[in-house]
Design a protein around this motif. Sequence first.
Motif, PDB file in Angstrom:
ATOM      1  N   VAL A 141       4.039   0.751   2.340  1.00  0.00           N
ATOM      2  CA  VAL A 141       4.091  -0.482   3.122  1.00  0.00           C
ATOM      3  C   VAL A 141       4.669  -1.554   2.206  1.00  0.00           C
ATOM      4  O   VAL A 141       4.106  -1.843   1.142  1.00  0.00           O
ATOM      5  CB  VAL A 141       2.687  -0.905   3.594  1.00  0.00           C
ATOM      6  N   LEU A 142       5.824  -2.080   2.608  1.00  0.00           N
ATOM      7  CA  LEU A 142       6.428  -3.156   1.824  1.00  0.00           C
ATOM      8  C   LEU A 142       6.086  -4.501   2.458  1.00  0.00           C
ATOM      9  O   LEU A 142       5.941  -4.609   3.678  1.00  0.00           O
ATOM     10  CB  LEU A 142       7.949  -3.000   1.745  1.00  0.00           C
ATOM     11  N   GLY A 143       5.968  -5.515   1.584  1.00  0.00           N
ATOM     12  CA  GLY A 143       5.655  -6.857   2.066  1.00  0.00           C
ATOM     13  C   GLY A 143       5.991  -7.870   0.977  1.00  0.00           C
ATOM     14  O   GLY A 143       6.640  -7.523  -0.023  1.00  0.00           O
ATOM     15  N   PRO A 144       5.536  -9.083   1.146  1.00  0.00           N
ATOM     16  CA  PRO A 144       5.850 -10.118   0.153  1.00  0.00           C
ATOM     17  C   PRO A 144       5.317  -9.739  -1.234  1.00  0.00           C
ATOM     18  O   PRO A 144       4.223  -9.198  -1.358  1.00  0.00           O
ATOM     19  CB  PRO A 144       5.107 -11.349   0.669  1.00  0.00           C
ATOM     20  N   ALA A 145       6.112 -10.053  -2.266  1.00  0.00           N
ATOM     21  CA  ALA A 145       5.732  -9.672  -3.634  1.00  0.00           C
ATOM     22  C   ALA A 145       4.390 -10.278  -4.021  1.00  0.00           C
ATOM     23  O   ALA A 145       3.617  -9.666  -4.759  1.00  0.00           O
ATOM     24  CB  ALA A 145       6.816 -10.094  -4.617  1.00  0.00           C
ATOM     25  N   ASP A 146       4.103 -11.482  -3.500  1.00  0.00           N
ATOM     26  CA  ASP A 146       2.854 -12.118  -3.942  1.00  0.00           C
ATOM     27  C   ASP A 146       1.617 -11.498  -3.303  1.00  0.00           C
ATOM     28  O   ASP A 146       0.496 -11.876  -3.601  1.00  0.00           O
ATOM     29  CB  ASP A 146       2.894 -13.634  -3.730  1.00  0.00           C
ATOM     30  N   GLU A 147       1.809 -10.532  -2.400  1.00  0.00           N
ATOM     31  CA  GLU A 147       0.669  -9.753  -1.884  1.00  0.00           C
ATOM     32  C   GLU A 147       0.679  -8.332  -2.437  1.00  0.00           C
ATOM     33  O   GLU A 147      -0.135  -7.498  -2.043  1.00  0.00           O
ATOM     34  CB  GLU A 147       0.742  -9.654  -0.350  1.00  0.00           C
ATOM     35  N   SER A 148       1.635  -8.038  -3.310  1.00  0.00           N
ATOM     36  CA  SER A 148       1.902  -6.630  -3.611  1.00  0.00           C
ATOM     37  C   SER A 148       1.108  -6.107  -4.788  1.00  0.00           C
ATOM     38  O   SER A 148       0.654  -6.860  -5.648  1.00  0.00           O
ATOM     39  CB  SER A 148       3.392  -6.441  -3.884  1.00  0.00           C
ATOM     40  N   LEU A 149       0.967  -4.789  -4.827  1.00  0.00           N
ATOM     41  CA  LEU A 149       0.376  -4.125  -5.972  1.00  0.00           C
ATOM     42  C   LEU A 149       1.444  -3.699  -6.960  1.00  0.00           C
ATOM     43  O   LEU A 149       1.143  -3.327  -8.095  1.00  0.00           O
ATOM     44  CB  LEU A 149      -0.495  -2.939  -5.532  1.00  0.00           C
TER      45      LEU A 149
ATOM     46  N   ARG B  29      -6.843  -2.587  -4.664  1.00  0.00           N
ATOM     47  CA  ARG B  29      -6.194  -1.922  -3.534  1.00  0.00           C
ATOM     48  C   ARG B  29      -6.270  -0.394  -3.641  1.00  0.00           C
ATOM     49  O   ARG B  29      -6.510   0.301  -2.666  1.00  0.00           O
ATOM     50  CB  ARG B  29      -4.721  -2.376  -3.514  1.00  0.00           C
ATOM     51  N   ARG B  30      -6.059   0.125  -4.841  1.00  0.00           N
ATOM     52  CA  ARG B  30      -5.895   1.569  -5.022  1.00  0.00           C
ATOM     53  C   ARG B  30      -7.112   2.391  -4.588  1.00  0.00           C
ATOM     54  O   ARG B  30      -6.945   3.468  -4.010  1.00  0.00           O
ATOM     55  CB  ARG B  30      -5.533   1.861  -6.482  1.00  0.00           C
TER      56      ARG B  30
ATOM     57  N   GLY C  93       0.846  -1.186   0.000  1.00  0.00           N
ATOM     58  CA  GLY C  93       0.000   0.000   0.000  1.00  0.00           C
ATOM     59  C   GLY C  93       0.879   1.233   0.000  1.00  0.00           C
ATOM     60  O   GLY C  93       2.035   1.176   0.435  1.00  0.00           O
ATOM     61  N   TYR C  94       0.357   2.330  -0.491  1.00  0.00           N
ATOM     62  CA  TYR C  94       1.119   3.576  -0.488  1.00  0.00           C
ATOM     63  C   TYR C  94       0.163   4.734  -0.243  1.00  0.00           C
ATOM     64  O   TYR C  94      -1.051   4.617  -0.449  1.00  0.00           O
ATOM     65  CB  TYR C  94       1.875   3.771  -1.812  1.00  0.00           C
ATOM     66  N   GLY C  95       0.720   5.834   0.216  1.00  0.00           N
ATOM     67  CA  GLY C  95      -0.116   7.007   0.443  1.00  0.00           C
ATOM     68  C   GLY C  95       0.732   8.264   0.490  1.00  0.00           C
ATOM     69  O   GLY C  95       1.931   8.213   0.775  1.00  0.00           O
ATOM     70  N   GLY C  96       0.112   9.360   0.198  1.00  0.00           N
ATOM     71  CA  GLY C  96       0.834  10.634   0.228  1.00  0.00           C
ATOM     72  C   GLY C  96       0.045  11.666   0.990  1.00  0.00           C
ATOM     73  O   GLY C  96      -1.095  11.433   1.409  1.00  0.00           O
ATOM     74  N   TYR C  97       0.681  12.787   1.198  1.00  0.00           N
ATOM     75  CA  TYR C  97      -0.006  13.916   1.816  1.00  0.00           C
ATOM     76  C   TYR C  97       0.692  15.192   1.369  1.00  0.00           C
ATOM     77  O   TYR C  97       1.918  15.280   1.377  1.00  0.00           O
ATOM     78  CB  TYR C  97       0.035  13.834   3.347  1.00  0.00           C
ATOM     79  N   VAL C  98      -0.113  16.162   0.970  1.00  0.00           N
ATOM     80  CA  VAL C  98       0.412  17.480   0.607  1.00  0.00           C
ATOM     81  C   VAL C  98      -0.467  18.521   1.308  1.00  0.00           C
ATOM     82  O   VAL C  98      -1.693  18.461   1.189  1.00  0.00           O
ATOM     83  CB  VAL C  98       0.370  17.711  -0.925  1.00  0.00           C
ATOM     84  N   PRO C  99       0.129  19.438   2.054  1.00  0.00           N
ATOM     85  CA  PRO C  99      -0.698  20.439   2.725  1.00  0.00           C
ATOM     86  C   PRO C  99      -1.441  21.333   1.733  1.00  0.00           C
ATOM     87  O   PRO C  99      -1.080  21.413   0.565  1.00  0.00           O
ATOM     88  CB  PRO C  99       0.296  21.247   3.568  1.00  0.00           C
ATOM     89  N   ARG C 100      -2.473  22.014   2.206  1.00  0.00           N
ATOM     90  CA  ARG C 100      -3.407  22.667   1.296  1.00  0.00           C
ATOM     91  C   ARG C 100      -3.013  24.064   0.863  1.00  0.00           C
ATOM     92  O   ARG C 100      -3.548  24.578  -0.104  1.00  0.00           O
ATOM     93  CB  ARG C 100      -4.792  22.720   1.947  1.00  0.00           C
ATOM     94  N   TYR C 101      -2.132  24.711   1.583  1.00  0.00           N
ATOM     95  CA  TYR C 101      -1.789  26.091   1.221  1.00  0.00           C
ATOM     96  C   TYR C 101      -0.739  26.109   0.113  1.00  0.00           C
ATOM     97  O   TYR C 101       0.099  25.218   0.028  1.00  0.00           O
ATOM     98  CB  TYR C 101      -1.284  26.855   2.444  1.00  0.00           C
ATOM     99  N   ARG C 102      -0.791  27.136  -0.733  1.00  0.00           N
ATOM    100  CA  ARG C 102       0.161  27.263  -1.834  1.00  0.00           C
ATOM    101  C   ARG C 102       0.684  28.678  -1.922  1.00  0.00           C
ATOM    102  O   ARG C 102      -0.084  29.638  -1.788  1.00  0.00           O
ATOM    103  CB  ARG C 102      -0.519  26.951  -3.187  1.00  0.00           C
TER     104      ARG C 102
END
Lengths: 348, 132, 379
Positions: A163-171, A316-317, A11-20
């Motif tokens: 999140v890293l894990g076994p390749a056979d569970e991976s996206l 997953r996505r 799994g993966y995730g990001g975050y970017v604050p809202r102000y620019r």
Amino acid sequence: MKPDRTVGIIGYGGYVPRYRIDSAEIDRVWKGSGQPRGRTVMAVPGPDEDTATMAIAAARNAMAMAGIDPSLLRAVWFGTESKPYAVKPTSTIVADAIGALPEASAADWEFACKPGTEAMQAAAAMVGSGMARYAMCGGADTAQSRPGDALEYNTGAGGAAFVLGPADESLAALEASTSYVTNTPDFFRREGRSYPSHGHRFTGEPAYFRHIRASVTRLLDELGLAPSDFKAAVFHQPNPQFPVRVARELGFSREQAEPYVVSARMGNAYSASALLGFACALDDAAPGDRILLASYGSGAGSDAFSFTVTERIAERRPRGVPIERYLSQSRPVDYALYARYRGKLRVM
Amino acid sequence: MDIARSWRQQDSNLRLVGSRCRVCEALVFPQRLRCPSCGGADLADHAFQGGGTTVSVATVREAPRGFAGQVPYAAALVRLDEGPVVAAMLADVEPEEACPGMRVSMITRRIRQDGDDGPIVYGYKFAPEGSP
Amino acid sequence: MHLADIIGIGRTAAGEHWRRSLVDLCVEAGGAALDEARGTTPTAVIVGNALGGVLGDQQNLALYAASRLGLERVETHTVADDEASGGSAVRVALALLAAGLHERVLVIGAEKTTDALPDGVEAARAKGLDAVREAGFGMGPSVGAALAMRRYIDEHRVDRDLFYHLAATAHAHAALNPLAFLSWPLPEEQYRCSPVVAEPFTVCDGAPLCDGAAAVVLARPSQRASSAIRIAGSSAVSCRPGIAGLAVDLSLPAAERSAAAALSQAGLAARDVSVFELHDSSTLMAALSVEAVGLAPRGKALDFAARGGLRIGGERPALTFGGLKARGHVMGAAGVCQIAEGALQLRGEAGTNQVAGAKSALVQCLGSLGATAVTHVLA
């Protein structure tokens, strides 16, 4: 470099604050023109945000996508060069917030802008050796820049977690990784100083370009692949121009690189910069796609990775949050508010 | 300095850990040693999911010491989906857009810090659901 | 019931006493009360004070107040129940008298807030709420009142500006009181343009924190006929702390129960009472107090105030010396100050603030945004 057991991204995730803040606004204040070439828009963390809170937000998104029990994580490793505490790990705060403690390794990694990919290599090694089933790695920064310095035209903020894990569970499965590291002082921040120093044009050819070219060339050689074998090529993004140029030098097309250059829309989030570009590429990817990730950290080195996307990405996505959602939200702030939020105003 | 005090609050602050009464099943936030409903002393930790609805909001412009750096901020009462009402700040919403009846979810932010040498307190705030 | 006689009263002005310390204020008010009760020497001194220790001032205040008053070999206690401290100090004195442990007790309420900066005082006051879950998350009494005020406006569908009339009532009475801090009438325009503290709550909705002290000498009920004002009812109730309960329910159950119990001890109903001194620490708390004591139905306190119902000469005269809102918010002194003011009304010594023919007074102070209530009925 390849682990004994195959490893991938769960799994993966990001975050970017809202102000620019707009680079034109920086220029208005410091140069008086307000019309710079190569205009960028940079993410600004709010007054209640820092590296820990952004890493937590990214980590929660990654865990939601991974859908695993947080107590199964054996490592929570974040890279940053803007630690809220000079001494006291940020990663323990993140690990606590996602419920991964206490049976997990937790540490902060430091290598200018590339500690997140160092942590990714280490997490891959930990999972690949069988020491852990799952390990989290990532990077987050509230990028620092001296007011008025050239850096200020590109510094952003954000976080990314994997999140890293076994390749056979991976996206997305890891094919191989390389590192190319030298002792090159192109950019640094001395102990106790608020803002980094850099060697201006010295940060280019002898630093960014040389190291990325080397790590990626070695990776392609090791895997026997050509640039045309990749759907996407993601590079560290100190500004919007460098990643496009290094892609061209390595034989990648503009189409392979440019869509994942997020720094034009959020600035350079240092440790999270290449990782957020990579998350964008995963957001766009279809099963079978191959993605190149190459970080760069001053001091200096580059880590390169090749991933192949699996069919699991489809289910997953949707559990995660697309990076585009963060990029397309924006609340403009002027230099005054930016200076207040970033602590660039010294009050008392 | 506030070190042990803020450390003691971390479970509730970072993961909304409250208590569930094993006797009467009451859910309470924050953690309690005695059940406020039945008086029982057999309580287990219970992490709230973090979803809720604002009951009231107020835009704070004159803050108590320690919070001036964040003004203006929206203070709110949030009724968690499981029942308890929490007093907390809202985030990722302009104070003038905050209103009662908003769906919100828990996020983690810096709440305050004890000077330049003390600990940083991280804790819950609530952001509009689905933001971004 | 006849719980005690009030045989001496002392008050300082409410305001900014730059040249006085917290102990000085105790001595000024306490000394005046002792002078009035000349010929009697108390054997116990109880001081109500909310913030002294928190703001870095004198702790064990009653000891030092007694000593500087020249009272030696006395029992002393300092009572700290947030903004209800003054009322609680009176309760402690009544208990000592009722137990037969003393014949005369000096009760002082005192507060000194001007030695600290306003944000520090607000942070200290916030500790009267849940110190961890409310004060620790940026909430204070003003924020709590603001959250409740927003709910009050929504729930009872009232115009925000209607809260003006509660503030205006207090100011109108303070304008007659030479000891008041804000002794001027409040124009509606000024209320409407008041700076925001926490929307919808403005500076003019809050009571101004200031310095002040008041004292009473209480004596065990005399067997002989006496003209002294009597404490005829006394009740303290604590329940449901928290901003959430206050704002969700929009009621003050502690204040309701405490008022009902004190009135019943005195054999009176609210409609029989001549004077009401309530805890108007904000316009919102004033509205809820007016409703809790039964002067107006739920949601109707603002209308009642707008009709002049709380004015001297009105249906239910309240806040007759200006209340916390305009006489000044003397925090831990408030409860004793209210008793002194109520007693002056019943003696007919309230001067320009006199309620004609006042026979009984209900005085109520609240701590922790109404979770602690102390009510006394004087007759």
